[in-house]
Design a protein around this motif. Structure first.
Motif, PDB file in Angstrom:
ATOM      1  N   GLU A 232       0.721  -1.198  -0.193  1.00 29.77           N
ATOM      2  CA  GLU A 232      -0.084  -0.095   0.067  1.00 29.77           C
ATOM      3  C   GLU A 232       0.894   1.365  -0.002  1.00 29.77           C
ATOM      4  OE1 GLU A 232      -3.353   0.128   2.123  1.00 29.77           O
ATOM      5  OE2 GLU A 232      -3.696  -2.103   2.358  1.00 29.77           O
ATOM      6  N   ASP A 233       0.401   2.261  -0.843  1.00 26.78           N
ATOM      7  CA  ASP A 233       1.007   3.556  -0.877  1.00 26.78           C
ATOM      8  C   ASP A 233       2.416   3.437  -1.367  1.00 26.78           C
ATOM      9  OD1 ASP A 233      -0.948   4.461   0.892  1.00 26.78           O
ATOM     10  OD2 ASP A 233      -0.010   4.008   2.659  1.00 26.78           O
ATOM     11  N   HIS A 234       2.403   2.372  -2.567  1.00 28.88           N
ATOM     12  CA  HIS A 234       3.860   2.582  -3.186  1.00 28.88           C
ATOM     13  C   HIS A 234       3.284   2.306  -4.645  1.00 28.88           C
ATOM     14  CE1 HIS A 234       6.586   1.989   0.161  1.00 28.88           C
ATOM     15  NE2 HIS A 234       5.800   0.986   0.625  1.00 28.88           N
TER      16      HIS A 234
ATOM     17  N   VAL B 139      -5.558 -10.843  -1.049  1.00 25.87           N
ATOM     18  CA  VAL B 139      -5.128 -11.610  -2.185  1.00 25.87           C
ATOM     19  C   VAL B 139      -6.541 -11.772  -3.041  1.00 25.87           C
ATOM     20  CG1 VAL B 139      -4.371 -14.093  -2.482  1.00 25.87           C
ATOM     21  CG2 VAL B 139      -3.500 -12.963  -0.649  1.00 25.87           C
ATOM     22  N   VAL B 140      -7.431 -11.530  -2.304  1.00 21.25           N
ATOM     23  CA  VAL B 140      -8.629 -11.826  -3.413  1.00 21.25           C
ATOM     24  C   VAL B 140      -8.723 -10.546  -4.284  1.00 21.25           C
ATOM     25  CG1 VAL B 140     -11.517 -11.602  -3.382  1.00 21.25           C
ATOM     26  CG2 VAL B 140     -10.211 -12.645  -1.296  1.00 21.25           C
ATOM     27  N   ARG B 141      -8.306  -9.468  -4.135  1.00 13.46           N
ATOM     28  CA  ARG B 141      -8.026  -8.441  -4.907  1.00 13.46           C
ATOM     29  C   ARG B 141      -7.088  -8.789  -6.117  1.00 13.46           C
ATOM     30  NH1 ARG B 141      -9.946  -3.440  -5.419  1.00 13.46           N
ATOM     31  NH2 ARG B 141     -12.004  -4.716  -5.027  1.00 13.46           N
ATOM     32  N   LEU B 142      -6.040  -9.181  -5.621  1.00  8.65           N
ATOM     33  CA  LEU B 142      -4.927  -9.644  -6.722  1.00  8.65           C
ATOM     34  C   LEU B 142      -5.458 -10.828  -7.493  1.00  8.65           C
ATOM     35  CD1 LEU B 142      -2.004  -9.532  -7.644  1.00  8.65           C
ATOM     36  CD2 LEU B 142      -1.486 -11.086  -5.555  1.00  8.65           C
ATOM     37  N   LEU B 143      -6.277 -11.769  -6.969  1.00 13.14           N
ATOM     38  CA  LEU B 143      -6.879 -12.721  -7.799  1.00 13.14           C
ATOM     39  C   LEU B 143      -7.850 -12.328  -8.793  1.00 13.14           C
ATOM     40  CD1 LEU B 143      -7.385 -15.782  -8.462  1.00 13.14           C
ATOM     41  CD2 LEU B 143      -9.176 -15.539  -6.306  1.00 13.14           C
ATOM     42  N   SER B 144      -8.657 -11.126  -8.465  1.00 11.77           N
ATOM     43  CA  SER B 144      -9.583 -10.474  -9.530  1.00 11.77           C
ATOM     44  C   SER B 144      -8.847  -9.896 -10.584  1.00 11.77           C
ATOM     45  CB  SER B 144     -10.746  -9.650  -8.736  1.00 11.77           C
ATOM     46  OG  SER B 144      -9.829  -8.476  -8.037  1.00 11.77           O
ATOM     47  N   VAL B 145      -7.696  -9.396 -10.116  1.00 11.53           N
ATOM     48  CA  VAL B 145      -7.020  -8.663 -11.180  1.00 11.53           C
ATOM     49  C   VAL B 145      -6.133  -9.453 -12.409  1.00 11.53           C
ATOM     50  CG1 VAL B 145      -4.947  -7.023 -11.686  1.00 11.53           C
ATOM     51  CG2 VAL B 145      -6.497  -6.551  -9.775  1.00 11.53           C
ATOM     52  N   ALA B 146      -5.743 -10.610 -11.757  1.00 10.22           N
ATOM     53  CA  ALA B 146      -4.991 -11.700 -12.266  1.00 10.22           C
ATOM     54  C   ALA B 146      -6.070 -12.449 -13.339  1.00 10.22           C
ATOM     55  CB  ALA B 146      -4.462 -12.367 -11.768  1.00 10.22           C
TER      56      ALA B 146
ATOM     57  N   CYS C 261      -5.179  -1.096  -3.157  1.00 10.12           N
ATOM     58  CA  CYS C 261      -3.785  -1.887  -3.002  1.00 10.12           C
ATOM     59  C   CYS C 261      -3.118  -1.302  -4.421  1.00 10.12           C
ATOM     60  CB  CYS C 261      -4.456  -3.297  -3.121  1.00 10.12           C
ATOM     61  SG  CYS C 261      -5.366  -3.999  -1.789  1.00 10.12           S
ATOM     62  N   ARG C 262      -1.743  -1.788  -4.087  1.00 10.61           N
ATOM     63  CA  ARG C 262      -0.804  -1.335  -5.167  1.00 10.61           C
ATOM     64  C   ARG C 262       0.052  -2.726  -5.172  1.00 10.61           C
ATOM     65  NH1 ARG C 262      -3.825   1.699  -5.669  1.00 10.61           N
ATOM     66  NH2 ARG C 262      -3.674   4.096  -6.164  1.00 10.61           N
ATOM     67  N   PHE C 263      -0.196  -3.296  -6.262  1.00 11.41           N
ATOM     68  CA  PHE C 263       0.760  -4.745  -6.568  1.00 11.41           C
ATOM     69  C   PHE C 263       1.771  -4.264  -7.562  1.00 11.41           C
ATOM     70  CE2 PHE C 263      -3.823  -5.844  -5.584  1.00 11.41           C
ATOM     71  CZ  PHE C 263      -3.487  -6.706  -4.410  1.00 11.41           C
ATOM     72  N   GLU C 264       3.045  -4.938  -7.070  1.00 10.19           N
ATOM     73  CA  GLU C 264       4.134  -5.128  -8.073  1.00 10.19           C
ATOM     74  C   GLU C 264       3.785  -6.077  -9.387  1.00 10.19           C
ATOM     75  OE1 GLU C 264       6.851  -3.464  -7.756  1.00 10.19           O
ATOM     76  OE2 GLU C 264       6.562  -2.699  -5.511  1.00 10.19           O
ATOM     77  N   SER C 265       4.041  -5.647 -10.409  1.00 10.30           N
ATOM     78  CA  SER C 265       3.875  -6.471 -11.590  1.00 10.30           C
ATOM     79  C   SER C 265       4.276  -7.772 -11.642  1.00 10.30           C
ATOM     80  CB  SER C 265       4.654  -5.654 -13.046  1.00 10.30           C
ATOM     81  OG  SER C 265       4.043  -4.483 -13.089  1.00 10.30           O
TER      82      SER C 265
END
Length: 310
Positions: free
Chosen positions: A17-19, A127-134, A158-162
């Motif tokens: 977060e915040d990155h 992890v649910v948000r990361l899953l939805s993005v993927a 959320c901010r996820f690394e590529s």
């Protein structure tokens, strides 16, 4: 059901977060994903290669291959709420990028299939948000002419690394055995509308049916209901939302001539669709998993109302 943490470290999927999102050079993993998804499209795209079978028969046969591989989703209240929030994010992002309805539906199918095989800890709800993005990214690569790069997806708080997003894509692909070319209800709509003998109303019926499909998408696990079942219910709801049981069964007999239709499941979905379409509007409210289940339910009803206006 396999725990997500048992086969992959969530540290590698960390939500920062915040990155800022890492938008560096695309890794080799992307080339692997793109090339294998292309092979999936080619190997599953030969619907018209068997002239002795009807188009509907081939679709039904193809969707049946997914029916026995998965079990029902966990009934945890927090996961249902998180799933509803993920679906709402998928629909907002679909509109932002101009994705097709097929892309949105396919991504939710991946989401549900994944969660029937792996579990996510409530403490790691990000992890649910990361899953939805993927899932949406993979669906876009399957359906869209041009798929956005991973850093282009707005993941809200959320901010996820590529690299984390690519790892999740690969985890989804391996979990689903690289079987990504699923049949969606939209493949059936024109044929079903034509079978109801309303030649001048086909386009209108199909258009209305899309809204009914997305009206119940938060209420059902897509693994449990074949695409043909949902398509049949949507066409019937679009043709008349107040059918008696006798008329409904009569029309179902017409559609059943197109292929194997699960009548009881169709009737259940039809009831859900028509109930949602007549539901009174409620004030908008977002489905946040940390809020009470009452707020979650209110947010779900509001979003369903909006989807019926598609």
């Amino acid at each position: 059901m396999e725990d997500l943490n048992s086969s992959v470290s969530t540290q590698s999927l960390i939500c920062q977060e915040d990155h800022a999102v890492d938008d560096g050079v695309v890794a080799d993993d992307d080339e692997v994903i793109d090339s294998k998804l292309e092979m999936s499209i080619i190997s599953n795209g030969s619907v018209g290669s068997e002239p002795e079978e009807s188009y509907i028969d081939i679709l039904v046969s193809k969707e049946s291959t997914f029916a026995s591989e998965d079990s029902s989703l966990s009934g945890d209240a927090w996961l249902k709420c998180a799933r509803a929030d993920a679906i709402q994010w998928i629909m907002r992002t679909k509109d932002y990028f101009g994705f097709s309805f097929e892309t949105a539906y396919l991504s939710i199918t991946y989401f549900d299939r994944f969660l029937t095989r792996r579990s996510i800890d409530k403490e790691k709800s990000w992890v649910v948000r990361l899953l939805s993005v993927a899932c949406l990214s993979l669906a876009a690569k399957m359906e869209e002419c041009i798929a956005p790069a991973l850093p282009e997806y707005d993941t809200d708080e959320c901010r996820f690394e590529s690299d984390a997003m690519r790892r999740m894509e690969l985890l989804i692909l391996s979990t689903l055995d690289w079987r990504m070319s699923s049949v969606t209800p939209f493949a059936y709509l024109n044929s079903f509308a034509s079978e109801l003998h309303v030649p001048n109303e086909v386009d209108k019926l199909v258009s209305r049916s899309v809204g009914y499909i997305f009206a119940i998408i938060e209420d059902i696990n897509l693994v449990d209901y074949p695409a043909s079942t949902i398509a049949a219910a949507a066409i019937l709801a679009a043709s008349d939302g107040r059918l008696t049981n006798n008329l409904l069964r009569s029309k179902l007999n017409i559609l059943s001539s197109c292929g194997a239709i699960e009548n009881e499941s169709v009737m259940y979905c039809y009831d859900l669709m028509t109930q949602e379409s007549h539901e009174e509007p409620v004030p908008p409210d977002s489905c946040i998993c940390s809020e009470s289940s009452m707020n979650c339910a209110a947010g779900n009803r509001s979003s369903k109302r909006r989807r019926l206006q598609l």
